[in-house]
Design an enzyme around this catalytic site. Structure first.
Site, PDB file in Angstrom:
ATOM      1  N   CYS A 285       0.869  -1.176   0.000  1.00 43.50           N
ATOM      2  CA  CYS A 285       0.000   0.000   0.000  1.00 43.50           C
ATOM      3  C   CYS A 285       0.906   1.227   0.000  1.00 43.50           C
ATOM      4  CB  CYS A 285      -0.953  -0.021   1.187  1.00 43.50           C
ATOM      5  SG  CYS A 285      -0.116  -0.069   2.792  1.00 43.50           S
ATOM      6  N   VAL A 286       0.443   2.339   0.529  1.00 46.46           N
ATOM      7  CA  VAL A 286       1.222   3.576   0.478  1.00 46.46           C
ATOM      8  C   VAL A 286       2.476   3.495   1.334  1.00 46.46           C
ATOM      9  CG1 VAL A 286       1.176   6.064   0.937  1.00 46.46           C
ATOM     10  CG2 VAL A 286      -0.835   4.932  -0.005  1.00 46.46           C
TER      11      VAL A 286
END
Length: 467
Positions: free
Chosen positions: A27-28
């Site tokens: 993810c981020v």
């Protein structure tokens, strides 16, 4: 050899080798693994890697915190090393879900439904905070609001309020979109279902208690209340599940040539009738009972309720169970107009940041110092994962210090009846989403959440020799 390549090699080794990795994505800020056996993970070895800021297991996924801007580069190196191929987040979730028990699956389902709509909810909360500043009495002038003194700003505040309230006014449409998609149906039908439940022809749910005569439909002698479900969570969740299941059922039995003409109309029509006849009235009553029960508990023992919730919220984050309380927050806002739970969440985030900040002064390790500072700033802005998983849980006394500070702060603001009309950013900017008349006690609660964890972490950290 690049630093990212070296880090990827060490991460693969620390999580048990490539044969222990079923799938991986990112993810981020984090690498997300579905592992064959999490017992093979060497957490000490993993967290000694320079680029790794922490690790934890949640919802059947083993997650390694790397940081924004670097995680994708490390992931690409990891894929190249292991040859596992790029996986989607859904594939990782599906692989991880196989290891979950029924309760964990239920919690994960709620998380998968509410996390996608969080940006809209948080944005609405921040905009409502701006409206609070403009319309709140006693902030800038004695017993008067800014728009009272400067009426030319009244329409500006009104437009902001309209934009902010949209997400809450049409909350069932947001939930319908996300829930039907999660349950395997057409997300556009979920939006229509949600909008149907708040149609202007229905009696607004917020006017339900003050209306003498409730309008009704007469279906061949069966009288059905024409009530909308503004701000309600449970009715649209159940209706979305029914809609998705009917749609899937019909698609398996109707030829492709007729699906466009038959599947959506039949699914929506049947779900619509069921929603107003059975699902809506039953779940509306259950939701109100849950709301009254939660309110009654905190009304009967506000100090104890605030203490327990403030103490347990961060541990619930570790298990993923905290996502269930977002539904409770939204239900409270829909039923009563405010929530007393979310302000404590904001203080819990601040407490985690303060404990991480305390570690910066308590440790002699330069890597931990740098990580503690950056993760503290992140937590103060509402993102607690680097602080909680990268610093505080690694040094248990820091995590314990954080939840002690959160518990005391939660008890204080609950005693003082601090309420929020919306859910916003859970850090220092949280005051924007708090009722203006409650800012005083909330700021004191913030001070407690900053000072207590920081001091406890610093004192205990200085006394220990293993940090």
């Amino acid at each position: 050899m690049s630093t990212n390549r070296e880090a990827a090699e060490k991460i693969v080794q620390a999580v048990g080798g490539k044969e222990n990795i079923t799938a991986a994505t990112h993810c981020v800020t984090r690498l997300r693994f579905a592992l064959v056996d999490e017992g093979k993970v060497n957490k000490e070895e993993l967290e000694n890697i320079d680029l790794v800021k922490g690790s934890f297991s949640a919802n059947g996924q083993f997650q390694v915190v790397i940081g924004q801007g670097t995680v994708d580069k490390v992931y690409n190196e990891l894929v190249d090393l292991t040859g596992i191929g790029h996986a989607t987040k859904q594939e990782i979730k599906d692989a991880a879900a196989k290891k979950l028990n029924p309760l964990q699956r239920a919690i994960k389902t709620l998380a998968d439904i509410f996390i996608p709509i969080l940006p809209a909810i948080v944005t609405a909360g921040l905009l409502m905070g701006i409206n609070n500043i403009l319309t709140g009495q006693g902030i800038f002038f004695d017993k008067k609001s800014l728009v009272d003194v400067y009426p030319q700003w009244a329409d500006f505040a009104s437009i902001i309020n309209l934009i902010a309230n949209t997400a809450f006014t049409f909350l069932p449409a947001l939930i319908g979109w996300s829930a039907v998609k999660k349950f395997g149906g057409n997300s556009l039908l979920g939006i229509v279902l949600g909008l149907m439940l708040v149609h202007p022809d229905l009696l607004n749910a917020w006017a339900y208690g003050s209306t003498e005569k409730i309008p009704q439909w007469n279906l061949f002698g069966l009288h059905i209340d024409k009530i909308g479900y503004q701000g309600q969570v449970l009715p649209v969740l159940v209706a979305s599940w029914v809609l998705a299941k009917i749609e899937v059922f019909l698609k398996k039995r109707i030829p492709d040539a007729f699906q466009l003409l038959l599947v959506a109309p039949i699914a929506l029509l049947v779900t619509g009738f069921l929603s107003f006849i059975v699902i809506g009235p039953v779940t509306f009553a259950i939701a109100n009972a849950i709301t009254h029960a939660v309110v009654a508990i905190f009304h009967a023992a506000p100090a104890l309720g605030g203490l327990i919730y403030g103490l347990l919220y961060a541990p619930l984050v570790i298990t993923g169970m905290h996502h269930t309380f977002l539904a409770v927050d939204l239900q409270l806002i829909g039923s009563t107009g405010t929530t007393f739970l979310w302000p404590m969440v904001a203080l819990s985030n601040i407490a985690q940041g303060s404990a991480a900040l305390g570690m910066m002064f308590a440790t002699r390790d330069e890597k931990i110092k740098g990580l503690s500072l950056t993760s503290a700033v992140s937590a103060y802005l509402g993102i607690t994962e680097p602080a909680m998983f990268g610093v505080n849980l690694r040094f248990r006394f820091a995590f314990i210090s954080a939840i002690i500070g959160s518990a005391i702060a939660g008890m204080f603001i609950t005693i003082n009846h601090v309420l929020a009309p919306s859910v916003g950013v859970g850090g220092l900017p949280a005051f924007l989403s708090i009722r203006a008349q409650n800012w005083g006690p909330f700021f004191i609660g913030m001070a407690i959440a900053i000072v207590v964890p920081f001091v406890l972490t610093l004192v205990i950290g200085k006394m220990r020799k293993d940090k």
